[in-house]
Write a protein that holds these residues in place. Structure first.
Motif, mmCIF file in Angstrom:
data_model
loop_
_atom_site.group_PDB
_atom_site.id
_atom_site.type_symbol
_atom_site.label_atom_id
_atom_site.label_comp_id
_atom_site.label_asym_id
_atom_site.label_seq_id
_atom_site.Cartn_x
_atom_site.Cartn_y
_atom_site.Cartn_z
ATOM 1 N N ARG A 196 56.799 4.046 -2.012
ATOM 2 C CA ARG A 196 57.927 3.156 -1.697
ATOM 3 C C ARG A 196 57.783 2.588 -0.309
ATOM 4 N NH1 ARG A 196 63.658 4.136 -3.728
ATOM 5 N NH2 ARG A 196 64.187 3.114 -1.788
ATOM 6 N N GLN A 197 57.392 3.493 0.603
ATOM 7 C CA GLN A 197 57.258 3.078 1.988
ATOM 8 C C GLN A 197 56.151 2.028 2.127
ATOM 9 O OE1 GLN A 197 57.039 6.546 4.487
ATOM 10 N NE2 GLN A 197 56.703 5.269 6.298
ATOM 11 N N VAL A 250 57.623 8.820 -2.421
ATOM 12 C CA VAL A 250 58.229 8.307 -1.197
ATOM 13 C C VAL A 250 57.223 7.457 -0.410
ATOM 14 C CG1 VAL A 250 59.405 8.910 0.949
ATOM 15 C CG2 VAL A 250 59.799 10.271 -1.093
ATOM 16 N N ILE A 284 56.753 1.813 -8.717
ATOM 17 C CA ILE A 284 56.720 1.898 -7.267
ATOM 18 C C ILE A 284 57.997 1.378 -6.611
ATOM 19 C CG2 ILE A 284 55.467 1.180 -5.184
ATOM 20 C CD1 ILE A 284 52.974 0.911 -7.012
ATOM 21 N N SER A 285 58.341 0.131 -6.890
ATOM 22 C CA SER A 285 59.429 -0.500 -6.157
ATOM 23 C C SER A 285 59.980 -1.677 -6.935
ATOM 24 C CB SER A 285 58.894 -0.990 -4.807
ATOM 25 O OG SER A 285 59.815 -1.892 -4.230
ATOM 26 N N GLU A 337 57.470 -1.232 0.995
ATOM 27 C CA GLU A 337 58.316 -1.842 2.026
ATOM 28 C C GLU A 337 57.463 -2.472 3.124
ATOM 29 O OE1 GLU A 337 61.182 1.149 3.275
ATOM 30 O OE2 GLU A 337 61.815 1.372 1.185
#
Lengths: 207, 121, 280
Positions: C231-232, C228, C258-259, C235
Motif C-alpha cells: 500500500r505504501q 502494508v 494492492i490499492s 502511495e
C-alpha cells in the motif's frame, strides 16, 4: 540518440522541507486545502505516536480518497489503542468505501484488534458483526478459528453466520465439525448455509 | 453461451453462485473485488454481473459506477447484499444496478431473475 | 519423516487463499507444480502436515512464510524485452495519450523500479528508439532505481549474459551492444541515457523527491511485499506521478490486491493503471 537526455538534478532534496515538518506544523498541513499537502502530512505523521486522534478526525471529513488511504496506512503503522478505537468508530460509518478501508487496516493489526474482537463479534449491530468476521479473514492470530466457532454457535443472524462459514471452510479443523453440523440444523431452510457448511465439513474431513 | 461475472470477496459465495449458474448452462468467471472485476470486464465481454456490495479495494457501488461510465457494452447487474435496508437499495439503483437481492439468495430465485434479465443460455 | 502429501481439498484451499492474496490463479493442471513446492516448504519449515503448515502461513504474525511461498510459486528473472507487450503499450498507447494532453515541452519522465541490473530501463530506451515514431519531437528522461547499490553498479556497467539478451532481435543486439567477455555490454550512449539512483521505496524521506513522472514501471516487485508495504509503495507511486500518469505492474500482478488509488485503463496491448485527475 542524444534525444534521451541525462537527468540533471531533478532528484534532489529541495522538496523535502518546504513546510515545518514538526508535529504542530504537520497538524496544520493536515488541514490544508491542498490534498497533496494533506497526504504528505498524513504520511509524515507516522513518526508521531500522538497523531492518531487528529488523523481520525480528518479521516471522517476527508473527501479525497488518496488522503484517506494515506491516513489509514499511517494509523496502521501507529497501531496504538487510540488509533484502533477510532478505527472501530469508523466501522459504523455509512460510507461503504471508508468502512472497507478500515476493515483492511484492522486486518493488519492482530495484536491491537485481538483484545476487542470479542466485543465486536457480539455487537448489537449485525453489520458490525459481519465486518468483524471480515477482519478475521486476514487477521494473523491463532485464535481465529475459536472466534469463528463462537459466531456460528451463538449468532442468530444468517448473514453473520454465512460470513463466518466462508472462512471456516478455509481455517476450520476437526474442532469445528460439531458446530458446523449444528449450524445446518439452525438454518435448515437456507440452501446457502447448507451448501457452505457441507463444503466446510467436506474440506475438514477430507484434508 | 452467455457469460456471467460473479464479483464477491467470499470464495464460498462465488462457488455457490457458480454452481447454480453453471448448472443452468451459463458460463461463469469470478473476481474478488471491484478492481479485479473491472480488469476482467474491460478485457472480456460479459452478459451479466452479479455483484456483492462490501468488498475490499473497490466495493460493488464503486464497480458499477465505474463500469457504467465506460464506453463498453453495458450488461445488466444484479446486486446482492447482506443489507436489507431501503437506503442500500436506492444506492444500488443509483449506481446502476438493475436488481437488488438480499443474501443469502435461493437457487431458484437467482435463476429466475437471471433469465428474466438476460434470457436463457 | 513420513511422506507429506497434499490432498485435493488441501490444494483447493491453498489455491483459493493464494488467489485471494496475490491474484494468481493456479489451474488444476498446475497442481503437480503447486503440490511439489508446497511439500518443499512443508519439509523446509519442519511442519508435519499441510494443515499445520497452512495454519502457520495464515496466522504467522510476520507473514514471512507466506512471502517465501510467493517466492517459490513465482519465477522472477530479468532479461531484455521481458513482458514486451507493455513496452508496446508504452509506445503505441500511453505515450500518445501523454503527449496529446501535454501543455508544455518539458521532458516526458519514466521511472523504472526496481532497476535490478538494468535490463528493463535499457529495454525501454531501445524500444523508444526503435518503435516510437515521435522520438524526435520530445525529450525523455529515464530514471531507474533500486535499493541495492551493488546491483545499481552492475546496471551502470551494463554487462549481460547471452541468456539475458536472448529475446532481443539479433539486429538490435548488434546495434546497441558490444561483445564483452562471454557476454555483451550495452553501448555507451545508452548507458549515458539512463540515470540510476538508490532508493528505498519504504523510506518516506528517500522517495519524497521523486515527483512529476509520466509513467512508472514497477513489475514483479510488489508481489513480494506484505500488505502494508505494498500500500505504501502504491502511495509513493501516486505521489510520484503527474495526474493521468500511468503505472505498469507485472503480468501476474494486479492493483486489485494492492490499492484502490488508481483507475483501471484498458489499451489494446493490455491493462495499466492511471492516476486520476481528481480523487473523489
Amino acid at each position: 540518440m542524444p534525444i534521451i537526455k541525462q537527468v540533471d538534478s531533478e532528484i534532489n532534496d529541495t522538496e523535502k522541507r518546504l513546510n515545518a515538518r514538526d508535529f504542530p506544523g504537520l497538524l496544520e498541513q493536515l488541514e490544508s486545502n491542498d490534498p497533496s499537502a494533506r497526504r504528505w502530512a498524513a504520511r509524515d505523521l507516522a513518526t508521531h505516536s500522538e497523531a492518531a486522534k487528529a488523523l481520525v478526525q480528518r479521516l471522517k471529513r476527508e473527501d479525497d480518497k488518496s488522503v484517506g488511504e494515506a491516513i489509514l496506512t499511517t494509523l496502521t503503522k501507529l497501531a496504538d489503542p487510540v488509533a484502533v478505537a477510532c478505527l472501530v468508530e469508523c466501522l459504523r460509518s455509512e460510507d461503504v468505501a471508508l468502512r472497507n478501508e478500515v476493515i483492511e487496516a484492522m486486518k493488519n493489526l492482530p495484536n491491537e484488534v485481538a483484545p476487542i474482537m470479542g466485543s465486536l463479534l457480539t455487537d448489537t449491530d449485525p453489520d458490525v458483526r459481519i465486518f468483524a468476521v471480515n477482519i478475521l479473514e486476514s487477521l494473523r492470530h491463532p485464535q481465529v478459528e475459536t472466534w469463528l466457532m463462537e459466531v456460528i454457535k451463538n449468532d442468530t443472524h444468517v448473514n453473520v453466520c454465512a460470513t463466518a462459514l466462508d472462512l471456516l471452510g478455509e481455517v476450520g479443523t476437526l474442532a469445528s465439525l460439531d458446530a458446523l453440523q449444528n449450524l445446518k440444523l439452525k438454518f435448515s431452510d437456507q440452501p446457502y448455509i447448507i451448501f457452505a457448511a457441507d463444503l466446510a465439513i467436506k474440506r475438514i474431513s477430507e484434508a | 453461451m452467455k457469460r456471467i461475472l460473479i464479483i464477491d470477496d467470499a470464495a464460498t459465495v462465488r462457488l455457490y453462485h457458480r454452481n447454480i449458474l453453471e448448472g443452468a448452462g451459463y458460463e461463469v468467471d469470478e473476481a474478488v473485488n471491484g478492481i479485479e472485476a473491472l480488469e476482467k470486464a474491460l478485457l472480456t465481454t460479459f452478459d451479466m454481473y452479479i455483484v456483492d456490495i462490501n468488498m475490499p479495494k473497490l466495493d460493488g457501488y464503486g464497480f458499477l459506477r465505474e463500469i457504467r461510465s465506460q464506453e463498453i457494452a453495458q450488461a445488466p447487474a444484479i446486486m446482492v447484499s447482506t443489507e436489507a435496508e431501503t437506503g442500500d437499495q436506492q444506492l444500488a439503483y443509483g449506481a446502476g444496478a438493475n436488481l437488488y437481492l438480499v443474501k443469502p439468495v435461493k437457487p431458484d430465485g437467482l435463476l429466475t431473475y437471471v433469465r428474466l434479465l438476460i434470457g436463457g443460455v | 519423516m513420513a511422506d507429506i502429501s497434499i490432498s485435493e481439498q488441501d490444494f483447493l484451499i491453498f489455491r483459493e487463499y493464494f488467489y485471494r492474496k496475490t491474484g494468481i490463479h493456479f489451474e488444476t493442471n498446475k497442481r503437480y507444480f503447486v503440490d511439489k513446492r508446497l511439500v518443499e516448504r512443508i519439509k523446509e519449515t519442519g511442519a508435519t502436515s499441510f494443515q499445520n503448515y497452512f495454519r502457520m502461513v495464515r496466522f504467522e504474525a510476520s507473514g514471512t512464510e507466506f512471502q517465501s511461498l510467493v517466492n517459490i510459486m513465482t519465477v522472477n528473472e530479468s532479461y531484455f524485452f521481458r513482458e514486451e507487450y507493455q513496452f508496446k503499450c508504452l509506445v503505441n498507447s500511453m505515450l500518445s495519450e501523454i503527449t496529446k494532453n501535454k501543455t508544455d515541452k518539458a521532458p516526458i519522465r519514466i521511472w523504472s523500479v526496481p532497476s535490478s541490473s538494468g535490463e528493463e530501463a535499457y529495454s525501454i530506451v531501445i524500444y523508444l528508439l526503435e518503435h516510437w515514431p515521435d522520438i524526435d519531437k520530445w525529450d525523455i528522461e529515464i530514471i531507474s532505481s533500486d535499493i541495492d547499490t551493488d546491483i545499481l553498479n552492475r546496471a551502470r556497467q551494463g554487462i549481460y549474459s547471452p541468456r539475458s539478451v536472448q529475446h532481443l532481435p539479433p539486429e538490435l543486439l548488434k546495434k546497441y551492444f558490444k561483445p564483452s567477455g562471454a557476454g555483451y555490454q550495452i553501448c555507451d550512449d545508452l548507458r549515458q541515457a539512463v540515470e540510476f539512483t538508490r532508493v528505498n521505496l519504504m523510506d518516506v524521506d528517500d522517495v519524497r523527491a521523486y515527483r512529476g513522472f509520466d509513467v512508472i514501471f514497477c513489475r514483479n516487485l510488489l508481489i513480494y511485499f506484505d500488505d502494508v508495504s505494498r500500500r505504501q509503495a502504491a502511495e509513493t507511486f501516486f505521489d510520484a506521478l503527474k495526474p493521468n500518469g500511468f503505472v505498469c505492474l507485472g503480468h501476474s500482478e494486479s492493483m486489485s490486491r494492492i490499492s484502490s488509488l488508481f483507475k483501471v485503463r484498458k489499451f489494446p496491448e493490455g491493462i495499466v493503471y492511471q492516476k486520476p485527475e481528481v480523487n473523489k
